[in-house]
Design a protein around this motif. Structure first.
Motif, PDB file in Angstrom:
ATOM      1  N   LEU A 324       0.936  -1.304  -0.094  1.00 10.19           N
ATOM      2  CA  LEU A 324      -0.010  -0.159   0.134  1.00 10.19           C
ATOM      3  C   LEU A 324       0.929   1.127   0.088  1.00 10.19           C
ATOM      4  CD1 LEU A 324      -3.362   0.457   2.247  1.00 10.19           C
ATOM      5  CD2 LEU A 324      -1.695   2.314   2.075  1.00 10.19           C
ATOM      6  N   GLU A 325       0.564   2.297  -0.832  1.00  4.79           N
ATOM      7  CA  GLU A 325       1.254   3.567  -0.905  1.00  4.79           C
ATOM      8  C   GLU A 325       0.456   4.519  -1.111  1.00  4.79           C
ATOM      9  OE1 GLU A 325       5.170   4.286  -3.336  1.00  4.79           O
ATOM     10  OE2 GLU A 325       3.577   5.187  -4.663  1.00  4.79           O
ATOM     11  N   VAL A 326       0.688   5.585  -0.230  1.00  6.15           N
ATOM     12  CA  VAL A 326      -0.151   6.808  -0.347  1.00  6.15           C
ATOM     13  C   VAL A 326       0.914   8.106  -0.369  1.00  6.15           C
ATOM     14  CG1 VAL A 326      -1.687   8.421   1.060  1.00  6.15           C
ATOM     15  CG2 VAL A 326      -1.923   5.859   0.957  1.00  6.15           C
ATOM     16  N   ARG A 327       0.833   8.711  -1.601  1.00  2.00           N
ATOM     17  CA  ARG A 327       1.967   9.652  -1.784  1.00  2.00           C
ATOM     18  C   ARG A 327       1.141  10.831  -2.366  1.00  2.00           C
ATOM     19  NH1 ARG A 327       4.438  10.403  -6.538  1.00  2.00           N
ATOM     20  NH2 ARG A 327       3.609   8.431  -7.373  1.00  2.00           N
ATOM     21  N   ASN A 328       1.671  12.126  -1.443  1.00  2.00           N
ATOM     22  CA  ASN A 328       1.003  13.355  -1.645  1.00  2.00           C
ATOM     23  C   ASN A 328       2.064  14.340  -2.400  1.00  2.00           C
ATOM     24  OD1 ASN A 328       1.489  13.097   1.393  1.00  2.00           O
ATOM     25  ND2 ASN A 328       1.912  15.647   0.580  1.00  2.00           N
ATOM     26  N   ALA A 329       1.477  15.188  -2.990  1.00  2.00           N
ATOM     27  CA  ALA A 329       2.394  16.269  -3.730  1.00  2.00           C
ATOM     28  C   ALA A 329       2.650  17.227  -2.577  1.00  2.00           C
ATOM     29  CB  ALA A 329       1.654  16.880  -4.802  1.00  2.00           C
ATOM     30  N   PRO A 330       3.548  18.629  -2.622  1.00  2.00           N
ATOM     31  CA  PRO A 330       3.797  19.382  -1.639  1.00  2.00           C
ATOM     32  C   PRO A 330       2.431  20.067  -1.227  1.00  2.00           C
ATOM     33  CG  PRO A 330       5.253  19.436  -3.326  1.00  2.00           C
ATOM     34  CD  PRO A 330       4.257  18.574  -3.920  1.00  2.00           C
ATOM     35  N   ALA A 331       2.574  20.535   0.075  1.00  2.00           N
ATOM     36  CA  ALA A 331       1.235  21.190   0.493  1.00  2.00           C
ATOM     37  C   ALA A 331       0.968  22.409  -0.454  1.00  2.00           C
ATOM     38  CB  ALA A 331       1.547  21.762   1.985  1.00  2.00           C
ATOM     39  N   THR A 332      -0.313  22.606  -0.687  1.00  2.00           N
ATOM     40  CA  THR A 332      -0.796  23.761  -1.352  1.00  2.00           C
ATOM     41  C   THR A 332      -0.538  24.966  -0.608  1.00  2.00           C
ATOM     42  OG1 THR A 332      -3.084  23.453  -0.412  1.00  2.00           O
ATOM     43  CG2 THR A 332      -2.737  22.077  -2.507  1.00  2.00           C
ATOM     44  N   GLY A 333      -0.465  26.248  -1.294  1.00  2.00           N
ATOM     45  CA  GLY A 333      -0.439  27.473  -0.556  1.00  2.00           C
ATOM     46  C   GLY A 333       0.887  27.854  -0.175  1.00  2.00           C
ATOM     47  N   PRO A 377      11.473  13.588  -2.866  1.00  2.00           N
ATOM     48  CA  PRO A 377      12.452  14.543  -3.327  1.00  2.00           C
ATOM     49  C   PRO A 377      11.475  15.743  -3.808  1.00  2.00           C
ATOM     50  CG  PRO A 377      13.064  12.524  -3.984  1.00  2.00           C
ATOM     51  CD  PRO A 377      11.668  12.404  -3.437  1.00  2.00           C
ATOM     52  N   ASP A 378      10.422  15.829  -4.333  1.00  2.00           N
ATOM     53  CA  ASP A 378       9.719  16.993  -4.645  1.00  2.00           C
ATOM     54  C   ASP A 378       8.931  17.739  -3.784  1.00  2.00           C
ATOM     55  OD1 ASP A 378       7.705  15.148  -4.080  1.00  2.00           O
ATOM     56  OD2 ASP A 378       6.547  15.149  -5.879  1.00  2.00           O
ATOM     57  N   GLY A 379       9.093  17.180  -2.533  1.00  2.00           N
ATOM     58  CA  GLY A 379       8.840  18.024  -1.350  1.00  2.00           C
ATOM     59  C   GLY A 379       7.274  17.334  -0.849  1.00  2.00           C
ATOM     60  N   GLY A 380       6.769  16.489  -1.378  1.00  2.00           N
ATOM     61  CA  GLY A 380       5.640  15.775  -0.945  1.00  2.00           C
ATOM     62  C   GLY A 380       6.057  14.685   0.215  1.00  2.00           C
TER      63      GLY A 380
END
Length: 393
Positions: A324-333, A377-380
């Motif tokens: 199971l993998e949950v990967r999110n992008a960097p925080a908005t704002g 690496p992308d900040g997520g």
């Protein structure tokens, strides 16, 4: 032949019969009293020994054969009298019948042996001689009878002990059921009631936001999650307490409800993409619930710390493990990188983190799984869990 087989009581007549035959032959060879009638005497003793072997299955029939051997040896073959081996054989037959036969049949065996001794008494025998040998049989028969009663009493004690053990087990199960009911009641009163009240309050707030559709949609999602939590709590309570016949228990947490979970977080404003097998095979219940809860906690963490950051959920399955993998992008704002729940730092002045990641690790430990979390690496941020599947062979 195993030791258990050697301990079978039915082997006693099989050994005792040949022993009587050997004693009869030895007695006639070593005692000159029998003279020319020695052959007739040991022949009747051997016949008695052969008949005694039947006592393993037919105690009364074996006693009858042994009782007939005495008069047959004297009347048909001219034996001079009762040999010691014959007395030993009759004592053994009567004792065995007293142990293995019911009381009435055992008494009949005693009567047959006594009649046989009386019929073979020498002419002119005194009253004492007529009574002595049959009287010897009575205590032997009584010992067999006592052994039978002792065996029956031991069987009764064993049944009573088994009944007491069953009653004790039933009492222990009743105590466990009572304790589980008490725990279920406490959980329901302490948690389910409070969540229900909060859900009602969210419903009231949603109705006040009629002119603010965005906020109203978010509150509606929270209200829906609250109702789902209440239903799941009722399901857990239903597992703890005894089910009333006909009562329906709320569905348990399971990856079967994966689409519902994704729909809920999407309704809360989180853009989620799902990559999962079309048909997951049935999973062990504990592993299934654990995987669902880990995914639920990971998505909740994204909502809490990364806002509406795009999130990707990937579920993989092999014969060895579920991943199971949950990967999110960097925080908005453009804010700081998200601080995962339970990471050991604070989120703002004086705020303590939750225990999300700690809870995940504890859940994975229960199923011998592994958990890897950390920034990308992308900040997520990514949460990767592996659930080993038990072997089926």
């Amino acid at each position: 032949m195993t030791w258990t087989r050697l301990r079978d009581v039915r082997l006693i007549p099989v050994v005792f019969g040949p022993l009587v035959a050997v004693l009869a032959v030895a007695e006639t060879r070593l005692d000159d009293f029998f003279g020319a009638a020695a052959t007739a005497t040991w022949a009747s003793g051997v016949a008695m020994g052969a008949g005694l072997m039947l006592a393993a299955r037919y105690p009364l029939a074996a006693t009858l054969i042994a009782a007939l051997c005495l008069p047959a040896g004297m009347l048909l073959f001219g034996a001079p009298g009762i040999s010691g081996a014959a007395v030993i054989g009759m004592i053994g037959a009567v004792s065995w019948a007293g142990w293995r036969e019911p009381t009435r049949r055992a008494a009949l065996a005693l009567g047959l042996a006594a009649a046989s001794f009386a019929a073979t008494a020498p002419p002119g025998a005194s009253a004492w001689e007529l009574l002595f040998v049959p009287a010897v049989l009575l205590p032997c028969w009584s010992m067999g009878l006592l052994a039978r009663r002792s065996e029956e009493r031991a069987a009764q004690y064993a049944e009573l002990a088994a009944a007491l053990d069953a009653e004790r087990e039933a009492g222990a199960q009743a105590a466990v059921a009572q304790e589980r009911t008490r725990i279920a009641r406490e959980v329901h009163d302490a948690v389910a009631h409070s969540v229900s009240v909060m859900t009602l309050q969210l419903g009231a707030l949603r109705r006040l936001l009629g002119d603010r559709p965005a906020e109203r949609e978010v509150v509606a999602g929270l209200e829906r999650l609250g109702r789902q939590t209440v239903e799941e709590m009722r399901g857990l309570v239903g597992l703890l307490r005894e089910r009333v016949e006909g009562e329906q228990v709320a569905p348990m947490s399971s990856l079967v409800r994966l689409d519902e979970l994704i729909a809920d977080v999407r309704a809360a404003g989180l853009a989620v993409t799902l990559d999962a097998p079309a048909d997951l095979p049935p999973l062990p219940p504990v592993l299934d619930v654990t995987a669902y809860r880990v995914l639920q906690e990971a998505l909740t963490n994204v909502l809490r710390h990364a806002g509406a950051a795009p999130t990707a959920v990937a579920i993989g399955y092999t014969e060895q493990a579920l991943t199971l993998e949950v990967r999110n992008a960097p925080a908005t704002g453009g804010g700081p990188p998200p601080v995962p729940t339970g990471a050991g730092t604070t989120t703002g002045a004086g705020r303590r983190p939750g225990q999300g990641l700690v809870g995940m690790r504890e859940r994975l430990a229960m199923v011998q799984g592994s958990l890897h979390t950390g920034p990308e690496p992308d900040g997520g941020f990514a949460v990767r869990a592996r659930f080993p599947l038990p072997r089926t062979w």
